[in-house]
Design a protein around this motif. Structure first.
Motif, PDB file in Angstrom:
ATOM      1  N   ASP A 146       6.860   7.669   4.221  1.00  0.00           N
ATOM      2  CA  ASP A 146       7.737   8.293   3.344  1.00  0.00           C
ATOM      3  C   ASP A 146       8.367   7.241   2.474  1.00  0.00           C
ATOM      4  OD1 ASP A 146       9.278   9.747   1.822  1.00  0.00           O
ATOM      5  OD2 ASP A 146       9.865  11.097   3.332  1.00  0.00           O
ATOM      6  N   PRO A 147       7.835   7.049   1.274  1.00  0.00           N
ATOM      7  CA  PRO A 147       8.511   6.021   0.451  1.00  0.00           C
ATOM      8  C   PRO A 147       9.927   6.289   0.086  1.00  0.00           C
ATOM      9  CG  PRO A 147       7.192   7.152  -0.757  1.00  0.00           C
ATOM     10  CD  PRO A 147       6.905   7.718   0.630  1.00  0.00           C
ATOM     11  N   SER A 148      10.458   7.524   0.238  1.00  0.00           N
ATOM     12  CA  SER A 148      11.661   7.848  -0.249  1.00  0.00           C
ATOM     13  C   SER A 148      12.832   7.142   0.531  1.00  0.00           C
ATOM     14  CB  SER A 148      11.936   9.285  -0.390  1.00  0.00           C
ATOM     15  OG  SER A 148      11.792   9.955   0.736  1.00  0.00           O
ATOM     16  N   GLU A 149      12.531   6.652   1.777  1.00  0.00           N
ATOM     17  CA  GLU A 149      13.328   6.151   2.630  1.00  0.00           C
ATOM     18  C   GLU A 149      12.632   4.696   3.154  1.00  0.00           C
ATOM     19  OE1 GLU A 149      17.304   6.309   4.750  1.00  0.00           O
ATOM     20  OE2 GLU A 149      16.386   7.358   2.959  1.00  0.00           O
ATOM     21  N   VAL A 150      13.559   3.854   3.143  1.00  0.00           N
ATOM     22  CA  VAL A 150      13.220   2.582   3.775  1.00  0.00           C
ATOM     23  C   VAL A 150      13.608   2.457   5.167  1.00  0.00           C
ATOM     24  CG1 VAL A 150      13.383  -0.169   3.493  1.00  0.00           C
ATOM     25  CG2 VAL A 150      13.567   1.629   1.494  1.00  0.00           C
ATOM     26  N   PHE A 151      12.331   2.183   5.896  1.00  0.00           N
ATOM     27  CA  PHE A 151      12.353   1.711   7.098  1.00  0.00           C
ATOM     28  C   PHE A 151      12.717   0.369   7.492  1.00  0.00           C
ATOM     29  CE2 PHE A 151      10.493   0.248  11.244  1.00  0.00           C
ATOM     30  CZ  PHE A 151      11.206   1.186  12.218  1.00  0.00           C
ATOM     31  N   GLY A 152      12.333  -0.505   6.671  1.00  0.00           N
ATOM     32  CA  GLY A 152      12.438  -2.272   6.731  1.00  0.00           C
ATOM     33  C   GLY A 152      11.885  -2.871   5.652  1.00  0.00           C
ATOM     34  N   LEU A 153      11.773  -3.917   5.709  1.00  0.00           N
ATOM     35  CA  LEU A 153      11.325  -5.020   4.521  1.00  0.00           C
ATOM     36  C   LEU A 153      10.436  -5.934   5.248  1.00  0.00           C
ATOM     37  CD1 LEU A 153      14.773  -5.457   2.798  1.00  0.00           C
ATOM     38  CD2 LEU A 153      12.794  -3.704   2.052  1.00  0.00           C
ATOM     39  N   ARG A 154       9.573  -6.561   4.548  1.00  0.00           N
ATOM     40  CA  ARG A 154       8.672  -7.655   4.934  1.00  0.00           C
ATOM     41  C   ARG A 154       8.127  -8.454   3.909  1.00  0.00           C
ATOM     42  NH1 ARG A 154       3.467  -6.200   3.997  1.00  0.00           N
ATOM     43  NH2 ARG A 154       2.707  -3.825   4.369  1.00  0.00           N
ATOM     44  N   ASN A 155       7.515  -9.456   4.004  1.00  0.00           N
ATOM     45  CA  ASN A 155       6.750 -10.245   2.853  1.00  0.00           C
ATOM     46  C   ASN A 155       5.625  -9.463   2.317  1.00  0.00           C
ATOM     47  OD1 ASN A 155       8.730 -12.267   2.926  1.00  0.00           O
ATOM     48  ND2 ASN A 155       7.577 -13.519   4.469  1.00  0.00           N
ATOM     49  N   TYR A 156       5.188  -9.722   1.207  1.00  0.00           N
ATOM     50  CA  TYR A 156       3.892  -8.962   0.552  1.00  0.00           C
ATOM     51  C   TYR A 156       2.770  -9.593   1.043  1.00  0.00           C
ATOM     52  CZ  TYR A 156       0.495  -7.849  -2.878  1.00  0.00           C
ATOM     53  OH  TYR A 156      -0.626  -7.503  -3.602  1.00  0.00           O
ATOM     54  N   ARG A 157       1.792  -8.686   1.450  1.00  0.00           N
ATOM     55  CA  ARG A 157       0.507  -8.840   2.027  1.00  0.00           C
ATOM     56  C   ARG A 157      -0.462  -8.662   1.072  1.00  0.00           C
ATOM     57  NH1 ARG A 157       1.408  -6.602   8.041  1.00  0.00           N
ATOM     58  NH2 ARG A 157       3.152  -7.940   8.739  1.00  0.00           N
TER      59      ARG A 157
END
Length: 361
Positions: free
Chosen positions: A193-204
């Motif tokens: 679900d992109p409407s809520e952010v679970f976490g962040l990481r670097n682009y792959r």
């Protein structure tokens, strides 16, 4: 037959001795009749034992307050003699592991279907398994007996003893449970679900451009991607913990009455949710697969499938790995609520509370 044969041999020997001593014609004739009858009986029993067929008929369901009427049918392929037979029937409650024995006598007429009815009562609910454990063919006078193999149609015949469904006081309503304002996300599991952010990481390489957090990327100078969250679906799981585990504070087998009460409560909760139009899941330990299968309940047919599992799996011992499989199931299904029914609910609820709201009944 083993008990009757020595007596028959002794009687025959005494008649033979008496006939030799007295030289009585009447005794000689009586001796010949006895010997001839014995030979014919033995031959007929050997002939009948493979030509006797029994069948058990039981109702699919029965209420716990009513006796169960069982029909034993039998027929024989013989054309000239009636065949007396006694069936030993084992009745086992798979939920409580209680057993009882019933004996039924039939007099099978040549090429006729014979029936005999008997009743038994159960004080606890459960899935009942009936089997003819032994069937004994007799000669017409009952002097000789011989065991025969039960027919496949009279082994493992099942009937469900249904409990009184309790009117449980369940919290919440369908409208409240599916209110969009109460929508939640899992704190432990990422999702889609992109409407809520679970976490962040670097682009792959391969990440969608829509996932890039442009504001944070501008601040840090490196491409940062949002990890979408896993929505907590408003799913209820009615969990009957029908197992004995060393992880519980008191890992003793519950009494038959307790087992019946726990299964009745689980079925009552499921039936109540179904009557209110609230889809849910039912889970209990399956002793054949050694797993915790999950049964969706959205209608009456699926409710009966769940009842079949709840009333027929007993309370077997489980290993730590099998208990861990239950925890994994709860985590993977991401239930919003678990309605827990267990004899030692506190220990199990502590293991499940990390993954869902747990309500102990």
């Amino acid at each position: 037959m083993r008990k009757r044969l020595p007596a028959f041999i002794i009687i025959t020997a005494l008649l033979l001795l008496a006939a030799l001593i007295t030289a009585s014609t009447a005794l000689v004739i009586l001796l010949l009749v006895v010997v001839l009858y014995g030979l014919l009986s033995l031959i007929s029993l050997c002939f009948f034992r493979s030509r006797v067929h029994l069948r058990l008929l039981t109702p699919a369901t029965q209420h716990i307050d009513e006796p169960v009427t069982v029909t034993l049918q039998g027929h024989t392929a013989t054309i000239f003699l009636t065949v007396p037979i006694r069936a030993e029937i084992l009745i086992r409650n798979l939920l409580t592991d209680e057993t009882q024995i019933q004996y039924v006598d039939l007099l099978l007429k040549p090429r006729h279907l014979t029936e005999s009815k008997f009743m038994f009562s159960e004080t606890n609910c459960g899935r009942i398994l009936l089997s003819v454990k032994k069937q004994v063919v007799k000669d017409p006078l009952g002097i000789f007996k011989m065991d025969t193999s039960p027919d496949s149609r009279c082994t493992d015949v099942e009937t469900l003893i249904l409990p009184d469904l309790l009117p449980p006081d369940m919290t919440g309503t369908v409208q409240n449970r599916y209110n969009p304002a109460s929508f939640r996300y899992s704190p432990d599991k990422s999702g889609s679900d992109p409407s809520e952010v679970f976490g962040l990481r670097n682009y792959r390489p391969g990440d969608s451009l829509k996932q890039i957090h442009w504001k944070l990327t501008a601040k840090t100078g490196g491409l940062t991607v949002r990890i979408p969250s896993e929505p907590v679906v408003n799913k209820i799981c009615v969990l009957l913990f029908n197992a004995i585990s060393t992880k519980t504070s008191d890992h003793k087998s519950p009494s038959p009455k307790t087992r019946s009460g726990l299964a009745s409560l689980a079925l009552s909760l499921s039936a109540g949710l179904n009557a209110r139009g609230e889809p849910h899941f039912v889970c209990c330990f399956d002793k054949k697969s050694r797993r915790f299968p999950v049964f969706p309940v959205t209608n009456e047919s699926e409710l009966w499938d769940a009842a079949y599992a709840l009333l027929g799996n007993g309370f077997p011992e489980i290993s730590d790995a099998e208990l861990a499989e239950l925890i994994d199931t709860a985590e993977q299904n991401n239930y919003s609520d678990i309605y827990l029914i267990a004899s030692e609910a506190e220990s199990i609820s502590e293991l499940l509370f990390e993954y869902s709201n747990v309500t102990v009944f």
